[in-house]
Scaffold this motif. Structure first.
Motif, mmCIF file in Angstrom:
data_model
loop_
_atom_site.group_PDB
_atom_site.id
_atom_site.type_symbol
_atom_site.label_atom_id
_atom_site.label_comp_id
_atom_site.label_asym_id
_atom_site.label_seq_id
_atom_site.Cartn_x
_atom_site.Cartn_y
_atom_site.Cartn_z
ATOM 1 N N GLY A 137 0.825 -1.208 0.000
ATOM 2 C CA GLY A 137 0.000 0.000 0.000
ATOM 3 C C GLY A 137 0.859 1.257 0.000
ATOM 4 O O GLY A 137 1.996 1.260 0.471
ATOM 5 N N TRP A 143 -3.555 4.493 -1.315
ATOM 6 C CA TRP A 143 -3.685 3.529 -2.403
ATOM 7 C C TRP A 143 -3.320 2.152 -1.863
ATOM 8 O O TRP A 143 -2.152 1.779 -1.795
ATOM 9 C CB TRP A 143 -2.756 3.915 -3.536
ATOM 10 C CG TRP A 143 -3.033 3.214 -4.836
ATOM 11 C CD1 TRP A 143 -3.788 2.109 -5.036
ATOM 12 C CD2 TRP A 143 -2.533 3.605 -6.119
ATOM 13 N NE1 TRP A 143 -3.810 1.772 -6.359
ATOM 14 C CE2 TRP A 143 -3.046 2.674 -7.049
ATOM 15 C CE3 TRP A 143 -1.720 4.631 -6.557
ATOM 16 C CZ2 TRP A 143 -2.736 2.750 -8.407
ATOM 17 C CZ3 TRP A 143 -1.421 4.706 -7.905
ATOM 18 C CH2 TRP A 143 -1.926 3.782 -8.820
ATOM 19 N N GLN A 144 -4.324 1.394 -1.441
ATOM 20 C CA GLN A 144 -4.111 0.049 -0.917
ATOM 21 C C GLN A 144 -4.181 -0.970 -2.045
ATOM 22 O O GLN A 144 -4.913 -0.793 -3.023
ATOM 23 C CB GLN A 144 -5.151 -0.269 0.163
ATOM 24 C CG GLN A 144 -5.064 0.623 1.387
ATOM 25 C CD GLN A 144 -3.705 0.595 2.053
ATOM 26 O OE1 GLN A 144 -3.131 -0.473 2.245
ATOM 27 N NE2 GLN A 144 -3.175 1.772 2.400
ATOM 28 N N GLN A 145 -3.390 -2.012 -1.913
ATOM 29 C CA GLN A 145 -3.316 -3.015 -2.971
ATOM 30 C C GLN A 145 -4.690 -3.620 -3.251
ATOM 31 O O GLN A 145 -5.415 -4.000 -2.340
ATOM 32 C CB GLN A 145 -2.334 -4.109 -2.574
ATOM 33 C CG GLN A 145 -1.956 -5.040 -3.708
ATOM 34 C CD GLN A 145 -0.826 -5.975 -3.312
ATOM 35 O OE1 GLN A 145 -0.780 -6.460 -2.181
ATOM 36 N NE2 GLN A 145 0.089 -6.235 -4.221
ATOM 37 N N GLY A 146 -5.029 -3.692 -4.531
ATOM 38 C CA GLY A 146 -6.305 -4.246 -4.944
ATOM 39 C C GLY A 146 -7.462 -3.285 -4.852
ATOM 40 O O GLY A 146 -8.600 -3.662 -5.133
ATOM 41 N N GLN A 147 -7.212 -2.025 -4.442
ATOM 42 C CA GLN A 147 -8.271 -1.024 -4.319
ATOM 43 C C GLN A 147 -7.960 0.193 -5.188
ATOM 44 O O GLN A 147 -6.808 0.407 -5.583
ATOM 45 C CB GLN A 147 -8.430 -0.585 -2.861
ATOM 46 C CG GLN A 147 -8.764 -1.708 -1.901
ATOM 47 C CD GLN A 147 -8.877 -1.215 -0.468
ATOM 48 O OE1 GLN A 147 -8.997 -0.031 -0.205
ATOM 49 N NE2 GLN A 147 -8.839 -2.145 0.483
ATOM 50 N N SER A 148 -8.979 0.985 -5.445
ATOM 51 C CA SER A 148 -8.772 2.219 -6.188
ATOM 52 C C SER A 148 -8.185 3.280 -5.260
ATOM 53 O O SER A 148 -8.495 3.304 -4.067
ATOM 54 C CB SER A 148 -10.099 2.719 -6.779
ATOM 55 O OG SER A 148 -10.624 1.779 -7.694
ATOM 56 N N ARG A 165 -7.665 6.587 -3.138
ATOM 57 C CA ARG A 165 -8.650 7.447 -2.498
ATOM 58 C C ARG A 165 -7.978 8.759 -2.093
ATOM 59 O O ARG A 165 -7.043 8.781 -1.302
ATOM 60 C CB ARG A 165 -9.235 6.755 -1.261
ATOM 61 C CG ARG A 165 -10.395 7.533 -0.627
ATOM 62 C CD ARG A 165 -10.957 6.827 0.594
ATOM 63 N NE ARG A 165 -10.096 6.974 1.756
ATOM 64 C CZ ARG A 165 -9.338 6.005 2.250
ATOM 65 N NH1 ARG A 165 -9.319 4.814 1.675
ATOM 66 N NH2 ARG A 165 -8.587 6.208 3.316
ATOM 67 N N HIS A 216 -8.109 -5.968 10.963
ATOM 68 C CA HIS A 216 -8.963 -4.945 10.358
ATOM 69 C C HIS A 216 -9.737 -4.117 11.391
ATOM 70 O O HIS A 216 -10.570 -3.281 11.000
ATOM 71 C CB HIS A 216 -9.931 -5.597 9.365
ATOM 72 C CG HIS A 216 -9.218 -6.320 8.252
ATOM 73 N ND1 HIS A 216 -8.488 -5.660 7.294
ATOM 74 C CD2 HIS A 216 -9.095 -7.646 7.987
ATOM 75 C CE1 HIS A 216 -7.956 -6.538 6.452
ATOM 76 N NE2 HIS A 216 -8.319 -7.750 6.860
#
Length: 437
Positions: free
Chosen positions: A299, A337-342, A344, A390
């Motif tokens: 990330g 920007w977290q892995q696998g996510q768009s 933000r 989480h």
């Protein structure tokens, strides 16, 4: 054997500069001589290098010979100036030699320009897009309607033509073909010898984009931070457990970030943008203050304190992906920007890179990532169980009190903190607290 002197040059660079500066009395002359020594070693090739099994000693020997030549030239120049007070002919002769040398350098650049101009239009276009404009080979292939393999062949064809033109200018005769990486090193060395002056030429632009003028590798251990000044007036503050490489070229300032977090204060230079490659992104600025942080899961976080920053996506080969203009951030804006996510983008009222002042800010951050940041300052390994990773936490922690904060953590989130093992096997484990039956 050919790679050893290059590594020795990097590892001995500062000591070698100091050694030569003591002999010449000028740090600027020392830098020029050390760079010339490196180029001489590269040009000598593996045969000459194999006769000197100690690369560091070989570099010092070459540098020593260049120092002697430099001092002799300086003495001759002094004599010419003395005689020129009575007879102007010596001064004219020295000036003629300088003009002749500059003329030869310009001839080399003309040879490179001619070689590029003689390339087929498609080959020339692909080469310049790759080497000067920084486009990804995938984007170049899409623009021309060909495969990436075709783009690679055309770029190597152009490099072969430029290298052949420089060898022909130098009178080297037939030169054995080099493998791809070796060919790139040879081209850089040839440009390093010839690429001085004629600043408006295409060859000079190529030299500016390919030849490193200054570089350093930086890293910090657990619990340690570092402030590093850069030669252009910029600076980098490294958080604990951070590693990055810095390379300066004539036309850009470049940082490859491998791990951790760093805060950049960038001196403005419109002719040399400051570029940071980190994780999935390329961050480009002219002059500003910003933080870049990478976590263990890949990330990325970019936080801007002042100025403007452009963030763009990088492709699998490290070049820019064809993803539009990216995202522009201004003061107090962040990009997560977290892995696998768009990615933000958000506006944050918090302090940028608070770790510089001994604090860590957690703003609705997953416990797993928060503990990763804490672990940079703790000699005892820490791990978070998957069932607690989480859980979201919010707060401000003084780094010096991190262990006390961990012990109080169960008061705010449903976890248990256990310290297990002894000696090298000692570790801290954080797991979710089971509900009472």
């Amino acid at each position: 054997m050919s790679a050893l002197p290059l590594e020795a040059f990097r590892d001995s660079y500062r000591e070698l500069i100091a050694f030569v500066a003591r002999r010449t009395g000028s740090r600027q002359s020392a830098q020029d001589i050390v760079h010339d020594a490196w180029l001489r070693v590269v040009e000598a090739g593996p045969m000459a290098q194999s006769q000197h099994p100690a690369p560091r000693a070989y570099l010092y020997t070459v540098a020593e010979h260049l120092v002697i030549d430099h001092l002799r030239r300086a003495a001759r120049t002094s004599e010419r100036f003395d005689s020129a007070l009575h007879d102007g002919s010596a001064g004219v002769q020295a000036l003629g030699q300088d003009v002749a040398e500059a003329s030869l350098r310009r001839e080399a650049l003309v040879a490179v320009d001619a070689a590029i101009a003689a390339l087929p239009e498609r080959c020339r276009s692909m080469f310049l897009a790759d080497r000067l404009d920084g486009e990804s080979q995938a984007a170049i292939a899409a623009a021309h309607g060909v495969s990436v393999k075709t783009v690679e062949r055309e770029i190597m064809r152009a490099m072969d033509a430029i290298e052949a033109a420089l060898h022909e200018w130098r009178g080297d005769g037939v030169v054995q073909a080099l493998p791809r990486k070796g060919r790139r090193r040879a081209l850089s060395a040839l440009l390093g010898v010839a690429g001085l002056g004629a600043s408006g030429s295409l060859a000079w632009r190529l030299y500016q984009s390919q030849v490193v003028t200054w570089q350093i590798q930086l890293g910090t251990a657990t619990g340690r931070q570092l402030n590093q000044a850069l030669p252009d007036g910029s600076s980098i503050a490294l958080d604990a457990q951070t590693r990055l490489d810095v390379r300066y070229y004539g036309s850009r300032r470049y940082v490859q970030m491998h791990h951790g977090a760093a805060f950049f204060k960038v001196a403005r230079n419109a002719d040399a943008p400051f570029i940071v490659d980190a994780g999935p992104a390329r961050i480009t600025v002219l002059g500003t203050r910003f933080e870049v942080a990478l976590d263990d899961q890949g990330g990325l976080r970019v936080a801007v304190e002042e100025g403007r920053v452009r963030v763009q996506q990088r492709g699998s080969e490290g070049d820019l992906a064809d993803a539009g203009d990216g995202w522009e951030l201004t003061g107090s804006q962040t990009l997560d920007w977290q892995q696998g996510q768009s990615p933000r983008r958000d506006t944050s009222a918090g302090e940028v890179a608070a770790w510089r002042n001994g604090w860590l800010d957690f703003r609705h951050e997953p416990l797993g990532l928060a503990v990763q940041r804490l672990a940079r300052y703790c000699q005892v390994p820490m791990q978070v169980a998957p069932d607690a990773e989480h859980l979201t936490i919010f707060g401000r922690v003084r780094i010096a009190d991190a262990r006390a904060w961990l012990q109080l953590l169960p008061r705010s989130v449903p976890v248990v903190v256990r310290e297990e093992g002894q000696g090298a096997a000692r570790r801290i484990t954080i797991a979710r607290r089971k509900a009472q039956s």
